[in-house]
Design an enzyme around this catalytic site. Sequence first.
Site, PDB file in Angstrom:
ATOM      1  N   ALA A  53       0.806  -1.223   0.000  1.00 57.96           N
ATOM      2  CA  ALA A  53       0.000   0.000   0.000  1.00 57.96           C
ATOM      3  C   ALA A  53       0.837   1.269   0.000  1.00 57.96           C
ATOM      4  O   ALA A  53       0.415   2.292  -0.536  1.00 57.96           O
ATOM      5  CB  ALA A  53      -0.925  -0.010   1.215  1.00 57.96           C
ATOM      6  N   GLN A 102       0.421  -6.297  -3.946  1.00 61.44           N
ATOM      7  CA  GLN A 102      -0.725  -6.497  -3.068  1.00 61.44           C
ATOM      8  C   GLN A 102      -1.828  -5.483  -3.378  1.00 61.44           C
ATOM      9  O   GLN A 102      -2.922  -5.597  -2.853  1.00 61.44           O
ATOM     10  CB  GLN A 102      -0.286  -6.331  -1.601  1.00 61.44           C
ATOM     11  N   ASP A 110      -5.203  -1.343  -7.413  1.00 68.01           N
ATOM     12  CA  ASP A 110      -5.566  -0.088  -8.067  1.00 68.01           C
ATOM     13  C   ASP A 110      -5.161   0.015  -9.537  1.00 68.01           C
ATOM     14  O   ASP A 110      -5.541   0.957 -10.223  1.00 68.01           O
ATOM     15  CB  ASP A 110      -4.964   1.105  -7.312  1.00 68.01           C
ATOM     16  N   HIS A 118      -4.017  -9.939  -5.027  1.00 69.04           N
ATOM     17  CA  HIS A 118      -5.298  -9.613  -4.404  1.00 69.04           C
ATOM     18  C   HIS A 118      -6.340  -9.184  -5.426  1.00 69.04           C
ATOM     19  O   HIS A 118      -7.410  -8.703  -5.049  1.00 69.04           O
ATOM     20  CB  HIS A 118      -5.107  -8.507  -3.355  1.00 69.04           C
ATOM     21  N   CYS A 130     -24.509 -10.064 -15.172  1.00 68.87           N
ATOM     22  CA  CYS A 130     -23.764 -10.202 -16.417  1.00 68.87           C
ATOM     23  C   CYS A 130     -24.702 -10.043 -17.611  1.00 68.87           C
ATOM     24  O   CYS A 130     -25.775 -10.667 -17.663  1.00 68.87           O
ATOM     25  CB  CYS A 130     -23.083 -11.570 -16.446  1.00 68.87           C
ATOM     26  N   SER A 158       5.613  -1.965   1.827  1.00 72.69           N
ATOM     27  CA  SER A 158       4.801  -2.979   2.500  1.00 72.69           C
ATOM     28  C   SER A 158       5.334  -3.198   3.914  1.00 72.69           C
ATOM     29  O   SER A 158       6.543  -3.293   4.125  1.00 72.69           O
ATOM     30  CB  SER A 158       4.837  -4.308   1.740  1.00 72.69           C
ATOM     31  N   SER A 159       4.412  -3.315   4.863  1.00 74.40           N
ATOM     32  CA  SER A 159       4.811  -3.612   6.237  1.00 74.40           C
ATOM     33  C   SER A 159       5.206  -5.070   6.398  1.00 74.40           C
ATOM     34  O   SER A 159       5.760  -5.460   7.427  1.00 74.40           O
ATOM     35  CB  SER A 159       3.666  -3.283   7.199  1.00 74.40           C
ATOM     36  N   VAL A 192       9.218   6.116  -0.425  1.00 69.83           N
ATOM     37  CA  VAL A 192       9.458   5.264  -1.592  1.00 69.83           C
ATOM     38  C   VAL A 192       9.489   6.074  -2.883  1.00 69.83           C
ATOM     39  O   VAL A 192      10.160   5.686  -3.852  1.00 69.83           O
ATOM     40  CB  VAL A 192       8.407   4.138  -1.703  1.00 69.83           C
TER      41      VAL A 192
END
Length: 252
Positions: free
Chosen positions: A25, A103, A106, A121, A154, A195-196, A238
């Site tokens: 995240a 992970q 988006d 995910h 659908c 990421s943790s 980051v």
Amino acid sequence: MNERELEFAAAAIRDADSVAALTGAGVSTASGIPDFRSEDGLWSEYDPNDFHVRRFRADPEGFWRDRLTLAEDLFGDAVDPNPAHEALAELESAGHLDGLITQNVDGLHQDAGSDDPIEIHGNGRRVVCTGCKRRFEADPVFERVRDGEAPPTCDDCEDLLKPDVVLFGEQLPEHALFRAQSLTESADAFLAVGSSLTVEPAASLPRVAAENGATLVIVNLDRTELSGQAEYDFRTDVTKALPRLVEEVLAE
């Protein structure tokens, strides 16, 4: 950030036969996408049980109305890749990144130019039919929910549509997990970014890489669960560290 250590980390990535990266995240929060698990994250505002697969099956109408609200909070206005996304795409384009595991749901890695990232995910920009398994863009489906069609179905087979993400209570997609594990096991260098490293099974990937002898490089604002096992542990922004690291990798 220690420049000397940065040079050594870049050299390890540059000289590796196979390099893998995992993003969490922290790579997307700089683009304005909120995280889920921090003190002020989305799960402090929403009940995770509302997004459990049991709720989807038992109350698809209510599930989809809540999912629409969550998606609006998650994506908000148009979001764009940030320098961390772009740096990883550049590293891949230059031939120094063999695969990217994320992970995040988006789709910003694709927007930045990464080719076929492994989305363990799922992807919140898509929906999947529970019947015929066809996938569709999510935005038109969200618009249908806004217009009162809940739950959406659908157009081809009329079965329920589901967000193409891993809901609570669901298993991770087997093919994506297999690809992630194979990439990890073959890596000579493993880059864990934003990421943790607390959510399994993603958290186990850099551990497996390190145990197999790969050089583990972590870039995260805070200490992670695997900081003690990392050969290089950069606790910094980051969006600043990744471009600098990639610049150094490509310098020679």
